[in-house]
Design an enzyme around this catalytic site. Sequence first.
Site, PDB file in Angstrom:
ATOM      1  N   ASN A  57       0.834  -1.196   0.000  1.00  0.00           N
ATOM      2  CA  ASN A  57       0.000   0.000   0.000  1.00  0.00           C
ATOM      3  C   ASN A  57       0.873   1.252   0.000  1.00  0.00           C
ATOM      4  O   ASN A  57       1.970   1.277   0.581  1.00  0.00           O
ATOM      5  CB  ASN A  57      -1.012   0.007   1.147  1.00  0.00           C
ATOM      6  N   GLU A  91       0.232   5.199   0.685  1.00  0.00           N
ATOM      7  CA  GLU A  91      -0.724   6.207   1.127  1.00  0.00           C
ATOM      8  C   GLU A  91      -0.322   7.602   0.661  1.00  0.00           C
ATOM      9  O   GLU A  91       0.778   7.811   0.128  1.00  0.00           O
ATOM     10  CB  GLU A  91      -0.856   6.137   2.655  1.00  0.00           C
ATOM     11  N   CYS A 109      -4.027   0.531  -2.516  1.00  0.00           N
ATOM     12  CA  CYS A 109      -3.897  -0.714  -1.759  1.00  0.00           C
ATOM     13  C   CYS A 109      -2.777  -1.582  -2.321  1.00  0.00           C
ATOM     14  O   CYS A 109      -2.395  -1.467  -3.499  1.00  0.00           O
ATOM     15  CB  CYS A 109      -5.203  -1.491  -1.811  1.00  0.00           C
ATOM     16  N   GLU A 122      -2.903  -4.701  -3.083  1.00  0.00           N
ATOM     17  CA  GLU A 122      -3.390  -5.555  -4.166  1.00  0.00           C
ATOM     18  C   GLU A 122      -3.322  -4.814  -5.500  1.00  0.00           C
ATOM     19  O   GLU A 122      -2.961  -5.397  -6.539  1.00  0.00           O
ATOM     20  CB  GLU A 122      -4.839  -5.985  -3.904  1.00  0.00           C
ATOM     21  N   CYS A 166     -10.290  -5.123   0.698  1.00  0.00           N
ATOM     22  CA  CYS A 166     -11.418  -4.189   0.607  1.00  0.00           C
ATOM     23  C   CYS A 166     -12.269  -4.529  -0.620  1.00  0.00           C
ATOM     24  O   CYS A 166     -11.855  -5.274  -1.510  1.00  0.00           O
ATOM     25  CB  CYS A 166     -10.925  -2.743   0.561  1.00  0.00           C
ATOM     26  N   CYS A 195     -10.693  -3.855  -4.011  1.00  0.00           N
ATOM     27  CA  CYS A 195      -9.640  -4.812  -4.396  1.00  0.00           C
ATOM     28  C   CYS A 195     -10.235  -6.151  -4.789  1.00  0.00           C
ATOM     29  O   CYS A 195      -9.692  -6.849  -5.648  1.00  0.00           O
ATOM     30  CB  CYS A 195      -8.626  -4.964  -3.270  1.00  0.00           C
TER      31      CYS A 195
HETATM   32  N1  THU Z   1      -5.134  -1.818   2.631  1.00  0.00           N
HETATM   33  C1  THU Z   1      -4.552  -2.572   1.655  1.00  0.00           C
HETATM   34  O1  THU Z   1      -3.531  -2.178   1.087  1.00  0.00           O
HETATM   35  N2  THU Z   1      -5.123  -3.741   1.328  1.00  0.00           N
HETATM   36  C2  THU Z   1      -6.176  -4.301   1.986  1.00  0.00           C
HETATM   37  O2  THU Z   1      -6.587  -5.404   1.631  1.00  0.00           O
HETATM   38  C3  THU Z   1      -6.800  -3.590   3.099  1.00  0.00           C
HETATM   39  C4  THU Z   1      -6.360  -2.187   3.298  1.00  0.00           C
HETATM   40  C5  THU Z   1      -4.478  -0.559   3.031  1.00  0.00           C
HETATM   41  C6  THU Z   1      -5.136   0.695   2.575  1.00  0.00           C
HETATM   42  C7  THU Z   1      -4.589   1.695   3.597  1.00  0.00           C
HETATM   43  O3  THU Z   1      -3.305   2.138   3.162  1.00  0.00           O
HETATM   44  C8  THU Z   1      -4.410   0.870   4.851  1.00  0.00           C
HETATM   45  O4  THU Z   1      -4.399  -0.490   4.431  1.00  0.00           O
HETATM   46  C9  THU Z   1      -5.495   1.074   5.889  1.00  0.00           C
HETATM   47  O5  THU Z   1      -6.749   0.957   5.322  1.00  0.00           O
END
Ligand code: THU
Length: 130
Positions: A39, A41, A50, A52, A83, A86
């Site tokens: 991920n 941000e 994300c 994925e 999520c 994803c």
């Molecule tokens: N996140 C992912 O990268 N993948 C997931 O399957 C769940 C959430 C990340 C998004 C964000 O950067 C952090 O986790 C918190 O939501």
Amino acid sequence: MSLIDAAREVRENAYAPYSNFKVGAAVRGRSGRVYSGCNVENVAYPEGTCAEAGAIAAMVAAGETELTEVAIIADSPHPVSPCGGCRQKLAEFGRHDTKVTLATIDGAVQETTIGALLPAGFSVEHMDRA
Ligand code: THU
């Protein structure tokens, strides 16, 4: 290297200064090659991506559009659940029965499939009359 090990390794590079929740993902392309992503941000929160999405983008950038296996890992109390967005992204390049391994860094593992994660998902057949 196993798919879950690839996800564990790339998770270290996650850029998650706002949530402090690092996620790693790895997908295996039809060729057998492994692609990983973490991920990333952003201070403008909705611009974050994300893990994925990163792994899928790496696969597509390498010229592959079919994934045969997925692994996702995070430091969570239960195996991390992708999520909704994803799940839709994984469904684009995988099949209903494509294996998805959800894991924690403590060693908890849950096996599922893309179809179980996204039952009755929107697919290209819904656009048959378009
Ligand atoms: N996140 C992912 O990268 N993948 C997931 O399957 C769940 C959430 C990340 C998004 C964000 O950067 C952090 O986790 C918190 O939501």
